[in-house]
Design a protein around this motif. Sequence first.
Motif, mmCIF file in Angstrom:
data_model
loop_
_atom_site.group_PDB
_atom_site.id
_atom_site.type_symbol
_atom_site.label_atom_id
_atom_site.label_comp_id
_atom_site.label_asym_id
_atom_site.label_seq_id
_atom_site.Cartn_x
_atom_site.Cartn_y
_atom_site.Cartn_z
ATOM 1 N N ASP A 106 0.852 -1.187 0.000
ATOM 2 C CA ASP A 106 0.000 0.000 0.000
ATOM 3 C C ASP A 106 0.894 1.246 0.000
ATOM 4 N N LYS A 107 0.934 1.934 -1.124
ATOM 5 C CA LYS A 107 1.841 3.072 -1.256
ATOM 6 C C LYS A 107 1.433 4.250 -0.382
ATOM 7 N N GLY A 111 2.358 -1.364 4.453
ATOM 8 C CA GLY A 111 1.778 -2.667 4.712
ATOM 9 C C GLY A 111 1.236 -3.280 3.428
ATOM 10 N N TYR A 112 0.924 -4.563 3.482
ATOM 11 C CA TYR A 112 0.419 -5.270 2.306
ATOM 12 C C TYR A 112 -1.084 -5.497 2.426
ATOM 13 N N TYR A 113 -1.753 -5.298 1.326
ATOM 14 C CA TYR A 113 -3.177 -5.609 1.295
ATOM 15 C C TYR A 113 -3.377 -7.108 1.517
ATOM 16 N N TRP A 114 -4.477 -7.471 2.169
ATOM 17 C CA TRP A 114 -4.861 -8.878 2.321
ATOM 18 C C TRP A 114 -5.073 -9.510 0.943
ATOM 19 N N GLY A 115 -5.678 -8.764 0.030
ATOM 20 C CA GLY A 115 -5.858 -9.217 -1.336
ATOM 21 C C GLY A 115 -6.367 -8.080 -2.193
ATOM 22 N N LEU A 116 -6.261 -8.267 -3.507
ATOM 23 C CA LEU A 116 -6.676 -7.245 -4.460
ATOM 24 C C LEU A 116 -7.397 -7.906 -5.632
ATOM 25 N N ALA A 117 -8.110 -7.111 -6.414
ATOM 26 C CA ALA A 117 -8.630 -7.603 -7.682
ATOM 27 C C ALA A 117 -7.461 -7.873 -8.623
ATOM 28 N N ASP A 118 -7.720 -8.611 -9.683
ATOM 29 C CA ASP A 118 -6.644 -8.956 -10.619
ATOM 30 C C ASP A 118 -5.946 -7.728 -11.178
ATOM 31 N N THR A 154 15.414 -5.695 -3.070
ATOM 32 C CA THR A 154 14.505 -6.697 -2.516
ATOM 33 C C THR A 154 14.685 -6.808 -1.012
ATOM 34 N N LEU A 155 15.931 -6.799 -0.561
ATOM 35 C CA LEU A 155 16.182 -6.845 0.874
ATOM 36 C C LEU A 155 15.658 -5.584 1.555
ATOM 37 N N GLU A 156 15.804 -4.450 0.931
ATOM 38 C CA GLU A 156 15.290 -3.211 1.509
ATOM 39 C C GLU A 156 13.775 -3.264 1.686
ATOM 40 N N GLN A 157 13.090 -3.858 0.701
ATOM 41 C CA GLN A 157 11.645 -3.973 0.826
ATOM 42 C C GLN A 157 11.265 -4.912 1.965
ATOM 43 N N ALA A 158 12.022 -5.968 2.144
ATOM 44 C CA ALA A 158 11.766 -6.890 3.262
ATOM 45 C C ALA A 158 11.988 -6.174 4.597
ATOM 46 N N LYS A 159 13.057 -5.404 4.707
ATOM 47 C CA LYS A 159 13.325 -4.643 5.935
ATOM 48 C C LYS A 159 12.216 -3.621 6.188
ATOM 49 N N ARG A 160 11.832 -2.936 5.155
ATOM 50 C CA ARG A 160 10.754 -1.942 5.250
ATOM 51 C C ARG A 160 9.468 -2.596 5.758
ATOM 52 N N SER A 161 9.200 -3.786 5.290
ATOM 53 C CA SER A 161 8.001 -4.513 5.704
ATOM 54 C C SER A 161 8.072 -4.868 7.181
ATOM 55 N N LEU A 181 -5.634 -5.341 11.058
ATOM 56 C CA LEU A 181 -5.362 -3.916 11.146
ATOM 57 C C LEU A 181 -6.224 -3.184 10.129
ATOM 58 N N THR A 182 -6.541 -1.932 10.433
ATOM 59 C CA THR A 182 -7.189 -1.090 9.432
ATOM 60 C C THR A 182 -6.193 -0.810 8.309
ATOM 61 N N ARG A 183 -6.689 -0.247 7.236
ATOM 62 C CA ARG A 183 -5.785 0.081 6.143
ATOM 63 C C ARG A 183 -4.666 1.006 6.621
ATOM 64 N N GLU A 184 -4.997 1.890 7.550
ATOM 65 C CA GLU A 184 -3.990 2.833 8.047
ATOM 66 C C GLU A 184 -2.976 2.179 8.974
#
Length: 430
Positions: A106-107, A111-118, A154-161, A181-184
């Motif tokens: 989620d820019k 955090g990552y969305y639980w799921g999205l449309a295609d 890729t490692l930076e994104q993992a750390k950020r997560s 969690l809420t989207r926020e």
Amino acid sequence: MAPDPITYLPATPASYHALSEQVHEMLRTDVLDVWFPRAVDSQHGGFYSDWTRDWMKAPSEGKFSVMQGRMTWIAAQAVLREPRTKAAYLPIVQHGVTFLRDVMWDKQYGGYYWGLADDGTISPRFGDRKQMYGISFCIYGLSGAYAATHDPETLEQAKRSFRWVEEHAHDDRNGGYFEWLTREGNPILVDPSAVRVEQAGGFPVGYKSMNTHIHLLESYTELYSVWKDETLRRRLQELLGIVRDKVTVQPGAMNLFFTSDWRPVPDHDSYGHDVEATYLLLEAAEALGETNDPTTERIARMLTDHALAYGWDDAHGGFFRDGTFDGRPEDKFKEWWVQMEGLNTLLLLHSKYGSNTSVYWQAFQKQLQFIRNYQEDPTYHGYYNLIDTDGKPLTTDKGSIWKGAYHDGRALMNVTERLNRMAAQTEGSH
């Protein structure tokens, strides 16, 4: 179903080699060659989840965080562990990472969305909330991808997560993590006045779960293997203690759900999660350099011993789905992921305790025979999701947002490598 006859092989290098070749062929034929590159979604990014028995596209359920992280991870393992496929799988790994980083993340709020449309938009099916189970597998996929590609982004994104999770979801008071969690990024807690519990994605909203915490243990183990961060190490040790000392109880069962302060909520015992947690506990202890910790060893072994005592099919092999902790199985269907996790863990325990008992070695062979006789599709390859008590598949679809190449791929890779190591060690001891 009549009992399946079986002739047990002795625990010798020749047997280990023979079974290793068989299992490796299963990995190639029933996992890697049917899922890849077929599942790569070149139109929308990420991986397509839904497949019929003969591997035709079924109606899409969308892009699910768990599936996307798992498929990225197994593609990375093909790079790391299958030399013949390294060149073909490297771009698939990067394809998965790109989707996790640029679409699932989620820019606006992180955090990552639980799921999205295609097409990558928020959909009514998943909503816009965040779930730690899904976030965990995104971290897992990124960590595996970095091990395969050594791409610093890729490692930076993992750390950020990881840092986002620490800021928003860690329960500093009681330990462990808030799961919804809420989207926020604000934890969704239980309404104490509510009589009914909200269910979402198979989880009771506002409670802590065994399932999320064993997979956080798993993903943090994977991240720690590529990033020796001290905060991460403390969290990994915390999760190991939670799964071992709070989630698991005598005589070897795991409670499924908990209040925020870790009071268990009554439910059934899931035999598949018991055997899976055996492996995840021992894997985490090894990553932390605590391979000989007697408490972890005892609890981990106890989980599978209990599953063998109450949830195992002596006649045909295979673990049932669930039951009470001290009674007969209540759900005797056999799910593909349970059988694969059982195969992986039974051989692991044989490698550790086989000099004292043949129980795990014989159960491993019976488990392998069950998978080959009933779970495997000899016509179109791949594994049936669910087997009835008569040995027939209840469903014939090969893929869904919850069924990818991760459980079977990891188990077959681990078993192949472990059998080869055991053969070499046994040969070397003579």
